[in-house]
Design a protein around this motif. Structure first.
Motif, PDB file in Angstrom:
ATOM      1  N   ARG A 211       3.905   1.224  -4.893  1.00  7.44           N
ATOM      2  CA  ARG A 211       3.731   1.563  -3.578  1.00  7.44           C
ATOM      3  C   ARG A 211       4.672   1.214  -2.768  1.00  7.44           C
ATOM      4  O   ARG A 211       5.236   1.971  -1.950  1.00  7.44           O
ATOM      5  CB  ARG A 211       2.454   1.038  -3.018  1.00  7.44           C
ATOM      6  CG  ARG A 211       0.838   1.472  -3.526  1.00  7.44           C
ATOM      7  CD  ARG A 211      -0.269   1.251  -2.549  1.00  7.44           C
ATOM      8  NE  ARG A 211      -1.461   1.393  -3.270  1.00  7.44           N
ATOM      9  CZ  ARG A 211      -2.147   0.459  -3.878  1.00  7.44           C
ATOM     10  NH1 ARG A 211      -1.868  -0.780  -3.876  1.00  7.44           N
ATOM     11  NH2 ARG A 211      -3.401   0.814  -4.481  1.00  7.44           N
ATOM     12  N   GLN A 212       5.129  -0.152  -2.954  1.00  5.90           N
ATOM     13  CA  GLN A 212       6.318  -0.636  -2.202  1.00  5.90           C
ATOM     14  C   GLN A 212       7.774   0.232  -2.586  1.00  5.90           C
ATOM     15  O   GLN A 212       8.327   0.540  -1.725  1.00  5.90           O
ATOM     16  CB  GLN A 212       6.619  -2.144  -2.593  1.00  5.90           C
ATOM     17  CG  GLN A 212       7.681  -2.697  -1.961  1.00  5.90           C
ATOM     18  CD  GLN A 212       7.723  -4.257  -2.130  1.00  5.90           C
ATOM     19  OE1 GLN A 212       6.941  -4.574  -2.874  1.00  5.90           O
ATOM     20  NE2 GLN A 212       8.524  -4.919  -1.593  1.00  5.90           N
ATOM     21  N   THR A 215       7.542   3.501  -0.905  1.00  4.97           N
ATOM     22  CA  THR A 215       7.968   3.222   0.811  1.00  4.97           C
ATOM     23  C   THR A 215       9.265   2.819   0.999  1.00  4.97           C
ATOM     24  O   THR A 215       9.857   3.720   1.818  1.00  4.97           O
ATOM     25  CB  THR A 215       7.089   2.096   1.254  1.00  4.97           C
ATOM     26  OG1 THR A 215       5.809   2.218   0.771  1.00  4.97           O
ATOM     27  CG2 THR A 215       7.402   1.927   2.608  1.00  4.97           C
TER      28      THR A 215
END
Length: 268
Positions: A211-212, A215
């Motif tokens: 997820r990071q 992003t």
């Protein structure tokens, strides 16, 4: 046939009758055996006759026990007659044993086993010279026989004790081994639980990192678009500096001409 002159109790008479019935069956069986030519049929009939011999031996032993039980009740003369009758039955049984050996030898069987009780025919045949019953032994012989029997019993008990001790030792070792294996299995289960927990945590960490990274990738793409836009504006400004649309962008409009300002000052 039962000797009517012998004084016997009802049990003894019944045993005596059964013995002589078996003797008659043995006599008839050996007579029929002479007429049998097939060796397999002879072997089968000999096995049947051997079974009757075993039964005769068992009945003779019971007859002897009855004599001993009634020995104190009967007179010495009656006891002697009964013992003579017993010896006569033993002698008759031995004759059938010898006859069986003859037939077995003719069939080519050198190893003759009369009874299947763990001993050979020479040990179990009730030979008149070799078989000694309690009623014909002296007190010293009875004592010696009793001692021998006790010694054999003690030896059997010791062997049984050794077998039991060995069995207990094997059982103890097996229990220890099973306990160790159970503990090992418990540790393996605990390790598997730990590994499963670690895998679960690692999966969650990988998802968070993914997820990071997604992003960060979006931010980098946005910044890349901004940089590309700025570069594009600069390139357009350099190529076409009179473009009004670029002039209206703060910071990119061309500077005001200085000559007009000077004329304004001079008019004053």
């Amino acid at each position: 046939m039962v000797n009517s002159e012998l004084q016997m109790n009802p049990q003894m008479e019944q045993i005596h009758t059964e013995i002589h019935d078996n003797f008659r069956a043995l006599a008839n069986g050996f007579q029929k055996l002479d007429k049998v030519k097939d060796s397999n049929r002879q072997s089968k009939q000999l096995e049947e006759l051997t079974g009757k011999m075993r039964e005769c031996k068992r009945l003779i032993k019971e007859f002897d026990r009855e004599i001993k039980d009634d020995e104190s009740k009967n007179s010495p003369e009656v006891n002697k007659q009964l013992n003579d009758e017993k010896q006569a039955m033993i002698k008759e049984l031995n004759s059938y044993v010898a006859l069986r050996k003859t037939y077995m030898s003719s069939l080519g069987n050198k190893k003759v086993e009369l009874f299947d009780m763990g001993a050979g025919a020479s040990e179990l045949a009730v030979a008149e010279d070799n078989v000694r019953v309690a009623s014909t032994m002296s007190n010293q012989e009875l004592i010696n026989a009793g001692k021998n029997t006790m010694d054999e019993t003690d030896q059997a008990i010791e062997r049984s004790k050794q077998v039991v001790a060995q069995t207990l030792e094997v059982g103890t070792q097996t229990a220890v081994t099973l306990k160790g294996q159970t503990e090992q299995m418990g540790k393996i289960v605990n390790d598997l639980d730990t590994i499963q927990f670690s895998i679960k945590k690692a999966s969650q960490l990988v998802k968070e990192i993914g997820r990071q990274m997604a992003t960060d990738k979006c931010i980098m793409i946005f910044l890349l678009f901004i940089v590309i836009g700025v570069i594009a504006i600069i390139v357009v400004k350099i190529v076409n500096p009179n473009n009004k649309s670029i002039r209206d962008i703060p910071g990119l409009a061309p500077p005001a001409p200085t000559g007009r300002r000077l004329l304004h000052i001079e008019s004053w």
